[in-house]
Motif scaffolding. Structure first.
Motif, short mmCIF file in Angstrom:
data_model
loop_
_atom_site.label_atom_id
_atom_site.label_comp_id
_atom_site.label_asym_id
_atom_site.label_seq_id
_atom_site.Cartn_x
_atom_site.Cartn_y
_atom_site.Cartn_z
N GLU A 183 0.81 -1.22 0.00
CA GLU A 183 0.00 0.00 0.00
C GLU A 183 0.84 1.27 0.00
O GLU A 183 0.35 2.34 -0.40
N SER A 184 2.09 1.19 0.40
CA SER A 184 2.95 2.37 0.41
C SER A 184 3.47 2.74 -0.97
O SER A 184 4.00 3.83 -1.17
N PHE A 185 3.36 1.79 -1.92
CA PHE A 185 3.85 2.02 -3.28
C PHE A 185 2.68 1.81 -4.24
O PHE A 185 2.33 0.67 -4.57
N SER A 186 2.09 2.89 -4.70
CA SER A 186 0.85 2.80 -5.48
C SER A 186 1.04 2.05 -6.80
O SER A 186 0.10 1.45 -7.32
N GLU A 187 2.25 2.08 -7.36
CA GLU A 187 2.50 1.44 -8.65
C GLU A 187 2.99 0.00 -8.50
O GLU A 187 3.23 -0.69 -9.50
N SER A 188 3.15 -0.47 -7.28
CA SER A 188 3.72 -1.81 -7.06
C SER A 188 2.80 -2.89 -7.60
O SER A 188 1.58 -2.73 -7.67
N SER A 189 3.42 -4.01 -8.01
CA SER A 189 2.67 -5.09 -8.64
C SER A 189 3.26 -6.44 -8.27
O SER A 189 4.47 -6.56 -8.07
N ASP A 190 2.41 -7.44 -8.20
CA ASP A 190 2.88 -8.82 -8.03
C ASP A 190 3.45 -9.39 -9.32
O ASP A 190 4.14 -10.40 -9.30
N LEU A 191 3.15 -8.74 -10.45
CA LEU A 191 3.50 -9.29 -11.76
C LEU A 191 4.89 -8.91 -12.24
O LEU A 191 5.47 -9.61 -13.06
N TYR A 192 5.43 -7.79 -11.77
CA TYR A 192 6.72 -7.31 -12.25
C TYR A 192 7.32 -6.36 -11.22
O TYR A 192 6.64 -5.86 -10.32
N GLY A 193 8.61 -6.11 -11.37
CA GLY A 193 9.29 -5.18 -10.49
C GLY A 193 9.06 -3.74 -10.92
O GLY A 193 8.87 -3.45 -12.11
N VAL A 194 9.08 -2.84 -9.96
CA VAL A 194 8.85 -1.41 -10.21
C VAL A 194 10.01 -0.61 -9.60
O VAL A 194 10.37 -0.81 -8.44
N LYS A 195 10.56 0.29 -10.38
CA LYS A 195 11.66 1.12 -9.91
C LYS A 195 11.19 2.06 -8.80
O LYS A 195 10.09 2.63 -8.87
N PHE A 196 12.00 2.19 -7.76
CA PHE A 196 11.74 3.12 -6.66
C PHE A 196 11.73 4.53 -7.24
O PHE A 196 12.74 5.01 -7.76
N SER A 197 10.58 5.19 -7.20
CA SER A 197 10.41 6.44 -7.93
C SER A 197 10.73 7.69 -7.11
O SER A 197 10.87 8.77 -7.68
N ASP A 198 10.82 7.56 -5.79
CA ASP A 198 11.16 8.71 -4.97
C ASP A 198 12.66 9.00 -5.05
O ASP A 198 13.45 8.17 -5.50
N ASP A 199 13.05 10.17 -4.61
CA ASP A 199 14.47 10.53 -4.62
C ASP A 199 15.21 9.75 -3.54
O ASP A 199 14.87 9.85 -2.35
#
Length: 363
Positions: A183-199
């Protein structure tokens, strides 16, 4: 994106043959993924540092064949034919065929090598499967003349890599990658990795990872078996909840640069991973006596030198030392003077946080 977005829906390819080449790094998880559901879906989310120097380099040659009954491929590792990899790649092709229906139309030559010793305790399945997935995505793009966005390319490559090895989906990009819904990462997915978008705070820029090779042999228990033992584990629900909470807190840590809390979370995650192994049924211990000696020396060194050095562990005996670049000279002197004696044949690998995979030119 959802699963159907990755299904190829286009005309038949006309390209007869070609060659692509990619290099992809390994990664080291800070919040550990342990336990999975059907189709390589993680039971809990994870987050990792992408490494810089520990990479797999894979060249994929393909040529159209007359019959399409079976998958057809040869595998070479370090220039030599390597049959041991074939069953895993066969399974990988079976899993990804719904998204790449052209696989049976071609014969493949997969030529791969690592920049680190095989079975050295670095996640070679992560770098190897992500490199192969990227090659296949590049092939798809060539076959059908597809003009897809870099975001789509990376996400589908990560999606495919996950079906070969779960942690491989975190190796496509860098410097920090999240895999699994949280829930802390709105773009997170079980299907693939997501790059950490914050600085990322400067404290973590070019963070170092020295891998101490305590035991370079094959693991006593495969990761596949270990993950399965989380089914019905008496502490599984609490562990999965802990991972969600640690991931949420680590997000703030990586933004604010709180190194003390970073150390606490990362070391606790490493020890929790091994605690879950020791309390499964059947139970097992992958740490070695030298692993524990190194951990104790790290704790002593940190207390005596006001250092930000910490450790993490994968599902094995080897120890990853994580520390800011500013402490590199002192920590490497500590390794040489006190820790190298606990490494098999005195071997350790110097690495750092990296940017992810990259395409290479073919001859």
């Amino acid at each position: 994106m959802v699963e159907k977005d990755f299904i190829l829906n286009t005309e038949k390819a006309t390209l007869k043959k070609g060659k692509v080449k990619w290099e992809s790094p390994s990664n080291i998880a800070l919040v550990k993924y342990w336990g999975k559901r059907e189709n390589q879906i993680p039971a809990n989310p994870s987050i990792s540092f992408t490494l810089s120097k520990s990479k797999t380099i894979t060249e994929l040659s393909f040529e159209k064949k007359s019959e399409t009954k079976n998958f057809s491929f040869d595998v070479y590792f370090e220039g030599e034919r390597y049959e041991a990899f074939k069953p895993k790649i066969e399974t990988f092709f079976q899993r990804i065929e719904p998204y790449m229906p052209f696989l049976r139309d071609y014969h493949f030559k997969i030529d791969t090598k690592n920049t680190f010793p095989h079975s050295s305790g670095i996640a070679s399945s992560a770098s190897g499967m992500s490199a192969l997935a990227l090659c296949l995505m590049d092939m798809e793009r060539l076959l059908f003349g597809m003009d897809v966005s870099q975001d789509y390319f990376n996400k589908k490559a990560s999606f495919l890599a996950r079906l070969g090895s779960g942690s491989a989906c975190r190796s496509i990009e860098g410097e920090v990658v999240i895999w699994g819904e949280n829930e802390s990462f709105s773009e997170s997915s079980d299907l693939y990795g997501v790059k950490f978008s914050d600085d990322l705070h400067p404290n973590f820029k070019n963070f170092q990872d020295a891998i101490l090779l305590v035991d370079k042999g094959e693991k006593q228990v495969s990761s596949t078996v270990g993950h399965k033992l989380m089914e019905g584990h008496p502490f599984a629900a609490q562990r999965f909840n802990q991972a969600h909470n640690n991931l949420s807190e680590l997000k703030n840590v990586l933004i604010t640069g709180n190194l003390n809390r970073f150390i606490e979370i990362v070391e606790s995650e490493a020890l929790t991973l091994h605690a879950m192994m020791m309390t499964s049924m059947p139970y097992f211990i992958l740490m070695k006596p030298n692993t524990l000696e190194i951990i104790q020396k790290i704790w002593n060194y940190r207390a005596q030198n006001n250092s930000n050095l910490c450790f993490t562990l994968d599902a094995g005996a080897n120890v990853h030392l994580l520390f800011p670049e500013a402490e590199a000279d002192e920590v490497y002197e500590f390794i040489k003077s006190q820790l190298v004696a606990y490494c098999q044949n005195g071997h350790y690998i110097c690495d750092s946080i990296g940017k992810g995979a990259s395409q290479l030119k073919t001859p």
